[in-house]
Design an enzyme around this catalytic site. Structure first.
Site, PDB file in Angstrom:
ATOM      1  N   TYR A 187      -2.390  16.765  -8.578  1.00 30.86           N
ATOM      2  CA  TYR A 187      -2.019  15.683  -9.501  1.00 30.86           C
ATOM      3  C   TYR A 187      -0.820  16.104 -10.351  1.00 30.86           C
ATOM      4  CZ  TYR A 187      -2.346  12.230 -13.254  1.00 30.86           C
ATOM      5  OH  TYR A 187      -2.066  11.243 -14.167  1.00 30.86           O
ATOM      6  N   SER A 237       4.642   8.692 -15.148  1.00 34.08           N
ATOM      7  CA  SER A 237       4.312  10.094 -14.950  1.00 34.08           C
ATOM      8  C   SER A 237       3.068  10.406 -15.786  1.00 34.08           C
ATOM      9  CB  SER A 237       5.507  10.978 -15.346  1.00 34.08           C
ATOM     10  OG  SER A 237       5.204  12.338 -15.155  1.00 34.08           O
ATOM     11  N   ASP A 284       0.864  -1.176   0.000  1.00 28.85           N
ATOM     12  CA  ASP A 284       0.000   0.000   0.000  1.00 28.85           C
ATOM     13  C   ASP A 284       0.898   1.222   0.000  1.00 28.85           C
ATOM     14  OD1 ASP A 284      -1.714   2.098   0.427  1.00 28.85           O
ATOM     15  OD2 ASP A 284      -2.711   1.219   2.179  1.00 28.85           O
ATOM     16  N   ASN A 323       4.243   1.827 -11.398  1.00 26.43           N
ATOM     17  CA  ASN A 323       3.089   2.095 -12.254  1.00 26.43           C
ATOM     18  C   ASN A 323       1.867   2.624 -11.502  1.00 26.43           C
ATOM     19  OD1 ASN A 323       1.099   1.210 -14.658  1.00 26.43           O
ATOM     20  ND2 ASN A 323       0.395   0.231 -12.772  1.00 26.43           N
ATOM     21  N   LYS A 367      13.809   2.869  -2.776  1.00 25.92           N
ATOM     22  CA  LYS A 367      14.953   2.782  -1.865  1.00 25.92           C
ATOM     23  C   LYS A 367      15.051   1.381  -1.261  1.00 25.92           C
ATOM     24  CE  LYS A 367      16.831   4.221   2.551  1.00 25.92           C
ATOM     25  NZ  LYS A 367      16.972   2.927   3.211  1.00 25.92           N
ATOM     26  N   LYS A 387       2.940  14.339 -10.606  1.00 28.42           N
ATOM     27  CA  LYS A 387       3.478  13.788 -11.858  1.00 28.42           C
ATOM     28  C   LYS A 387       4.800  14.462 -12.234  1.00 28.42           C
ATOM     29  CE  LYS A 387       1.522  10.897 -11.564  1.00 28.42           C
ATOM     30  NZ  LYS A 387       1.762   9.431 -11.721  1.00 28.42           N
TER      31      LYS A 387
END
Length: 316
Positions: free
Chosen positions: A183, A156, A80, A107, A138, A187
Site C-alpha cells: 500500500y 495519495s 475497472d 480518487n 493517458k 501511495k
C-alpha cells in the site's frame, strides 16, 4: 495563515466557487470520498462524470446526488482500474461522449488487500492504485487538454511514509508480500506520478496535485480485519497523539480544495494535506511529504517502468 484546515468540509472549501461549465471526471465516484466530492461539486454547477466498476452502484450514487441537487448534470461510465482492457474501453467511450475534462480526480483505490493479481497479472495495489490511473490518465489526456484551468488530482496518502516504490520489484515477485508495504509503495507512486505529470504537461497548462485525505472510515478499509483496523488506529495515535478520524466531508475537502483553490493557479507537482501544501519532511510521523516521493529521478524511472508495464508510451 491557511484559510482552511483539517476540519474543513467540502462545502466550506467550495463556498463562493462557481463550477458551471466545468466537467469533472471522478474515479471511485460511487462511494466514499469520490461520491462526496461529486455531490459537493454538483451543487456548484459542475458536470459530473462518475466512474466505477459497478453500474448499479453508480446508478445509486447518481440518484442520491440528483435527489439533493435537482437538475444536477450527472453521468456514469464503467471503469475497472484492475483491468487495462476496461481502462482502455473507458477512455475510448469517454472520448466519444465528452468534449473535455477540466478536472480529473483519480480518487479510487484499494488498501491493504491480501496478495492478489489484477486481470493483467500486476500486484493488485500497485496495479489498481497506480498503473490503472496511469493508463486512464493517458487515455483521457486529450480531453483534459481541451479543458480550461485544467487540474489532475491523484489521491495519495500519508501511507507513502511507509516506504518508496521498489522500482526493481513492484509486483513483489522477489520479496515477501506485505500488504502495508505494498500500500505504501502504491501511495508513493501516486505522488511520483503527480511529479511526472507536472513535469511533462505543465507547459500545456495542466497542473497535478497529490492529496492525503486524512484518516477516514470508508469502504477503502474493507479488506482489514478487526485486528488490522485496531493496529492501524494504534499506529496512527502513536505517531500523532492528536489523531482523529475525519468525517467523509472533511476527508474529501483536500482533494476538492486541490482541484479548485485559486491560490494554486499555475502551480503543481505538489502534495497536499489538510487543505494546504505540505512541507518536505523526512522525519515527522504527523505530516509532510517524504523527499523520495517528490524526487524527479524516481518519478522518471517510475514513468518509464509504467510505460513498459502497460505497453504504451505517455508523453506530451
Amino acid at each position: 495563515m491557511d484559510k482552511f484546515g483539517a476540519q474543513s468540509t467540502t462545502d466550506e472549501v467550495l463556498s463562493g466557487v462557481d463550477l458551471s461549465g466545468k466537467t469533472v471526471f471522478i474515479t471511485g465516484g460511487n462511494s466514499g470520498l469520490g461520491l462526496e466530492t461529486a455531490r459537493a461539486m454538483a451543487t456548484k454547477g459542475a458536470h459530473i462524470v462518475l466512474a466505477g466498476r459497478n453500474q448499479a452502484k453508480l446508478d445509486e450514487a447518481k440518484h442520491s446526488i440528483a435527489e439533493e441537487t435537482p437538475g444536477a448534470q450527472l453521468e456514469t461510465i464503467i471503469c475497472d482500474l484492475g483491468s487495462l482492457d476496461s481502462v482502455r474501453a473507458c477512455s475510448a467511450e469517454a472520448t466519444g461522449r465528452f468534449a473535455k475534462i477540466d478536472l480529473l480526480i483519480n480518487n479510487a483505490g484499494v488498501m491493504a488487500c491480501p496478495k492478489e493479481a489484477t486481470a493483467d497479472g500486476f500486484e493488485r495495489q500497485f496495479g489498481t492504485n497506480h498503473l490503472g490511473h496511469f493508463l486512464l490518465t493517458k487515455g483521457l489526456m486529450p480531453l483534459v487538454e481541451a479543458g480550461t484551468n485544467k487540474r489532475i488530482v491523484n489521491l495519495s496518502s500519508r501511507g507513502h511514509h511507509i516506504g518508496p516504490v521498489d522500482l526493481d520489484d513492484p509486483n513483489f515477485e522477489d520479496r515477501d508480500y506485505n500488504e502495508w508495504l505494498s500500500y505504501g509503495q502504491s501511495k508513493t507512486a501516486n505522488v511520483l506520478f503527480t511529479v511526472g505529470l507536472e513535469d511533462r504537461f505543465s507547459p500545456l497548462g495542466i497542473h497535478a496535485f497529490a492529496v492525503h485525505p486524512g484518516g477516514i472510515n470508508t469502504n477503502l478499509g474493507r479488506h482489514l480485519s478487526e485486528e488490522q483496523e485496531q493496529a492501524l488506529i494504534e499506529r496512527a495515535t502513536s505517531s500523532d497523539p492528536n489523531f482523529a478520524f475525519k468525517s467523509i466531508p472533511q476527508g474529501a475537502a483536500t482533494q476538492t480544495w486541490a482541484a479548485t483553490a485559486p491560490e494554486l493557479n499555475g502551480k503543481g507537482g505538489l502534495y497536499c494535506e489538510d487543505c494546504h501544501v505540505a512541507e518536505i519532511d523526512d522525519q515527522s510521523t504527523k505530516g509532510g511529504v517524504r523527499s523520495y516521493a517528490l524526487d524527479k529521478g524516481n518519478a522518471d524511472r517510475l514513468w518509464s517502468l509504467s510505460e513498459q508495464m502497460v505497453g504504451e508510451s505517455f508523453s506530451a
